[in-house]
Structure formats: structure tokens, C-alpha cells
Design a protein around this motif. Structure first.
Motif: not given
Ligand code: C2O
Ligand code: CU
Length: 466
Positions: A346-371
Motif C-alpha cells: 500500500s505504500g507503493m510509490d507511484m509519483s514517478g509514473m506521471g499519474g499512471a498507476t497501471w501499465a501494459m508491458n511497462g508502458m502507460s497510456m492514460t486518459g481516453d485517447g489522443q493523437p
């Protein structure tokens, strides 16, 4: 007015009437095109029943859920979406295999529809089945405030049933005065199960009773339009047969362990013979979450004696025109689902992930879609593909691929005998699943978790079909 593809986005004040009676047929259009108008806008509805306060929602044409759109397999349809919200929106036709430009992902497949603008979605559904539509912009809020509806593509020759019913399930978090609670995108929640509500509606109502008559056969289309809640439905005293998942026909079979489990965005078509006793009541319960079982609704039988016996009728739905993946020639890729709150971390530091807390193969795309979302994989058109999903997290993920249906070919390394087609596969915590499909629909397609908090917080990627 004839609208060309190039004039799809119309300016404010465009000549599109808001709301109104649907469907309408435009006299200048191609003869067989069925047209519906959808106007997302704020509305006030009663979700909790008589004697309870109304709820301010966002809704298509003022109704929750939005209108049940019924179209025919192989017949063109036009959906005119006029944005009467105070923010940008789009509509995604979940599960429908359509041209990429009609897929409704902002930035990636179209510019978002600005307030006051309209967008014309046009496609010809290749597959019959139970689909649904929802925004793909500001998804947590827009879906969570009520914007969703069913899209039913009718078979040319439907199976014979006495009633074709839809249960469109939505999950709301309401306060004591039936207001939608604030706090969308709460970080703690986003790194766990997502925003699970405290009030379930079926077709926008406080479910109570569904009348039944002994001897009837019903087709029950279930759609889980919740942001995060998984349901596991049991039909006391009945033997439902599953005939389709996510709109795609499957070999008719009873639900595993007598429970129909649907993660967010998933659908199932059931055939149920109403074998109960006249005058009796039978419960439909949801016990997916341990210790949180509740009664969803009652089947209440009329006292008349049973109508005819329907049991010898055909259960199997006609197949859709899907291309069989060639497993021997398939390109195989692994995708690890990662992140979130794990037991003891529960103390996991997510501060380095730019608002992302989840990933697929180490990559996080956030939000709803963008160009400019870089594709995780690029497939040649027509290539057979196997994606091996490995859920390394402590949470369940309903993984949805746009623009394609896939076969679920194995779970936890064991072949899945049913090999059903789906557009969303539920991968339990620490488990794995392999899916196979032919990348036959060109474009950039999202592949993301449909727990909306997880998608927004990084469990999303893009698959390109060149
Ligand atoms: Cu129903 Cu990208 O989702
Ligand atoms: Cu998820």
C-alpha cells in the motif's frame, strides 16, 4: 442536405434537431439507411423509485440508458450525435466491427465533438448481436453520469422466443439524496477495484420484478455498463443457456457453476425456459463479490397455467462472418498487465509514473485517447495474431480490443474448449488468457481495460493494423 464524409464535423448551430422522434429516415439519403439521432445532454431522471429524489445525470436524449438502437445486420445505419454537453465527447460503438474513422476514439480516430457540434457516424454492421455505445471522452465522468445505451443488431432470422428482453445494467454511487457522489478518478480507488457504486439499475430503473409466464421461452440480453463492478448472476429455479458473448454466437451451454459472470462492458445472450410454477417468485441474485451478495430482481410468475412447451426449438444463433485465425501461422505476443495496489504494497510509490498507476508491458497510456499514441504492435492486414495476456496484478481486468472480435483460446495455459468469440476478456488476478484473431480491420485500435479507472490511469495501448 446530403452530408459527405468530409463535412462530418458541423459547426455550432448546425441544422440537426436535438432529440425528437427516432428513428427518422432522411429522404435525401441512400434509400435503406436507418438514421438515429443521439443528443447527449444533462437531464434529471428517477433511478431509485417512487418516493425517492430524482437524480441529475448526463443522458442521451434525456433518457437513462440512452435509446435502445435496433438495426439490421448488413443494413447501413447513420447515427447523428449532437453534443449538448458543456464539454467534448465522442461515441464508441462497443464491439461493432466498423471502419476505424467511425470508432469514436478522440484524437486517435476523430476530432472530439465540441459542445454545440454534431458528428455523423455511418457504418454497416457486419455482425448481428448485442452491442452497446458509450462516450470515449472524459469516460469516467461521462459514463459514470449515465451516458450509455444498447445497440442491438438483429439477425436476419432470429431464434424463436416469446420475448426478447434487454437488461442494461448500470452501477451508480449515490448519496442519501440520490445525488451522484463526486470523486471520479479518486487515486486510491483507481489503483484498486475502480469506482464501484452502491445502486444498480436495470434499464434505468430500480429493479424490482420482472413478470413471467410459465412455459415461455425468453431471450435475455445482458449488458454490463458499469464503470467497475463485475456481476455474477444466478437464476434461482431456472436453467439459463448462454448462446452468445459480446454479441458473438457461441455453442449453447449452461453458465459455469450456474453463474453468469460479466465484467464491465461485457454482454451475454441467454435463452431461458420459464420452468417455474405459476404464481411463484424466483430470485435473480448477484454474488460476485464474496459476502456482498444481493438480490437483483425477482421473476414473478403469473398464476395462469403454462403456455405451450417450447423445448424442442432451436437454440443456436446463426454464425457471424468472422475469419478464423490460423494459429499455426499466427504472430504471438505477450502482454503483461501491471501495476495497481497489491497486497502489502500500500505504500507503493507511484509519483514517478506521471499519474499512471497501471501499465501494459511497462508502458502507460492514460486518459481516453489522443493523437500520436504509438502502437504497441503493428500487424499486416490479414495477419493471424495471438496475444498472451498475463495479469501480474492483484485485480481483475476486462480487456477490450476495438474493431475486432477474438477467440479466447486458452486460460492459464489450458486450452479453452468453448473457444468463444468476444470483444472483452475478463482476466482474473494473477491469471492469464490467450486470445486469437485475424487483424483484418485496418487502422489504429485501442486495447484497454474497461474498468474505466484502470484505463484512465494507464492500462491502455494501441494496436495498429497496417
Ligand atoms: Cu467500450 Cu474503448 O471501449
Ligand atoms: Cu483493469
Amino acid at each position: 442536405m446530403r452530408v459527405s464524409r468530409r463535412a462530418l464535423v458541423m459547426g455550432a448551430g448546425a441544422a440537426v434537431a436535438a432529440g425528437g422522434v427516432f428513428p427518422v429516415r432522411s429522404s435525401f439519403a441512400e434509400p435503406a439507411t436507418k438514421e438515429y439521432r443521439l443528443t447527449p445532454k444533462p437531464a434529471t431522471v428517477n433511478l431509485t423509485g417512487k418516493g425517492h429524489s430524482d437524480t441529475d445525470v448526463w443522458a442521451y436524449n434525456g433518457a437513462v440508458p440512452g435509446p435502445e438502437l435496433r438495426v439490421r445486420q448488413g443494413e447501413p445505419v447513420r447515427l447523428v450525435v449532437s453534443n449538448n454537453l458543456g464539454e467534448e465527447t465522442t461515441v464508441h460503438w462497443h464491439g461493432v466491427r466498423l471502419p476505424n474513422a467511425m470508432d469514436g476514439v478522440p484524437g486517435l480516430t476523430q476530432p472530439p465533438i465540441r459542445p454545440g457540434e454534431s458528428f455523423y457516424y455511418e457504418f454497416t454492421p457486419r455482425d448481428a448481436g448485442t452491442f452497446w455505445y458509450h462516450p470515449h471522452a472524459d469516460s469516467l465522468q461521462q459514463l459514470g453520469l449515465g451516458l450509455a445505451g444498447a445497440l442491438i443488431v438483429e439477425e436476419r432470422e432470429p431464434v424463436a422466443v416469446d420475448h426478447d428482453l434487454l437488461w442494461f445494467i448500470q452501477d451508480w454511487r449515490l448519496d442519501g439524496e440520490s445525488r451522484i457522489a463526486p470523486g471520479f478518478g479518486n487515486r486510491m480507488e483507481a489503483s484498486m477495484s475502480g469506482r464501484i457504486g452502491n445502486k444498480i439499475t436495470i434499464n434505468g430503473r430500480n429493479p424490482d420484478r420482472v413478470s413471467a409466464r410459465a412455459g415461455e421461452r425468453i431471450r435475455l440480453r445482458l449488458a454490463n455498463a458499469a464503470l467497475a463492478r463485475i456481476v455474477g448472476l444466478r437464476f434461482e429455479g431456472h436453467k439459463p443457456v448462454i448462446v452468445a458473448y459480446d454479441g458473438q454466437p457461441c455453442a449453447p451451454h449452461p453458465p459455469e457453476a450456474d453463474r453468469v459472470v460479466l465484467g464491465p462492458a461485457m454482454r451475454a445472450d441467454l435463452i431461458i425456459d420459464m420452468d417455474g410454477e405459476p404464481g411463484q417468485t424466483y430470485r435473480v441474485t448477484d454474488d460476485f463479490y464474496q459476502d456482498l451478495a444481493y438480490k437483483l430482481v425477482d421473476f414473478v410468475y403469473a398464476s395462469e397455467k403454462p403456455i405451450r412447451d417450447t423445448r424442442d426449438r432451436q437454440l443456436k444463433l446463426p454464425a457471424n462472418p468472422l475469419t478464423e485465425p490460423d494459429l499455426a501461422a499466427a504472430e504471438r505476443h505477450e502482454i503483461a498487465l501491471q501495476g495497481g495496489m497489491a497486497g502489502g504494497m500500500s505504500g507503493m510509490d507511484m509519483s514517478g509514473m506521471g499519474g499512471a498507476t497501471w501499465a501494459m508491458n511497462g508502458m502507460s497510456m492514460t486518459g481516453d485517447g489522443q493523437p500520436d499514441m504509438p502502437p504497441l504492435f503493428t500487424f499486416k492486414r490479414g495477419q493471424s495474431c495471438v496475444l498472451a495476456l498475463r495479469n501480474e496484478t492483484a485485480w481483475w481486468h476486462p480487456m477490450h480490443l476495438h474493431g475486432h472480435s477474438f477467440r479466447v483460446i486458452s486460460r492459464n495455459g489450458k486450452p479453452n474448449e468453448l473457444r468463444e468469440w468476444r470483444d472483452t476478456v475478463l482476466v482474473p488476478a494473477r491469471e492469464s488468457a490467450e486470445i486469437a484473431f485475424v487483424a483484418d480491420n485496418p487502422g489504429d485500435w485501442m486495447f484497454h481495460c474497461h474498468v474505466t479507472d484502470h484505463q484512465e490511469a494507464g492500462m491502455m495501448t494501441v494496436i495498429r493494423v497496417a
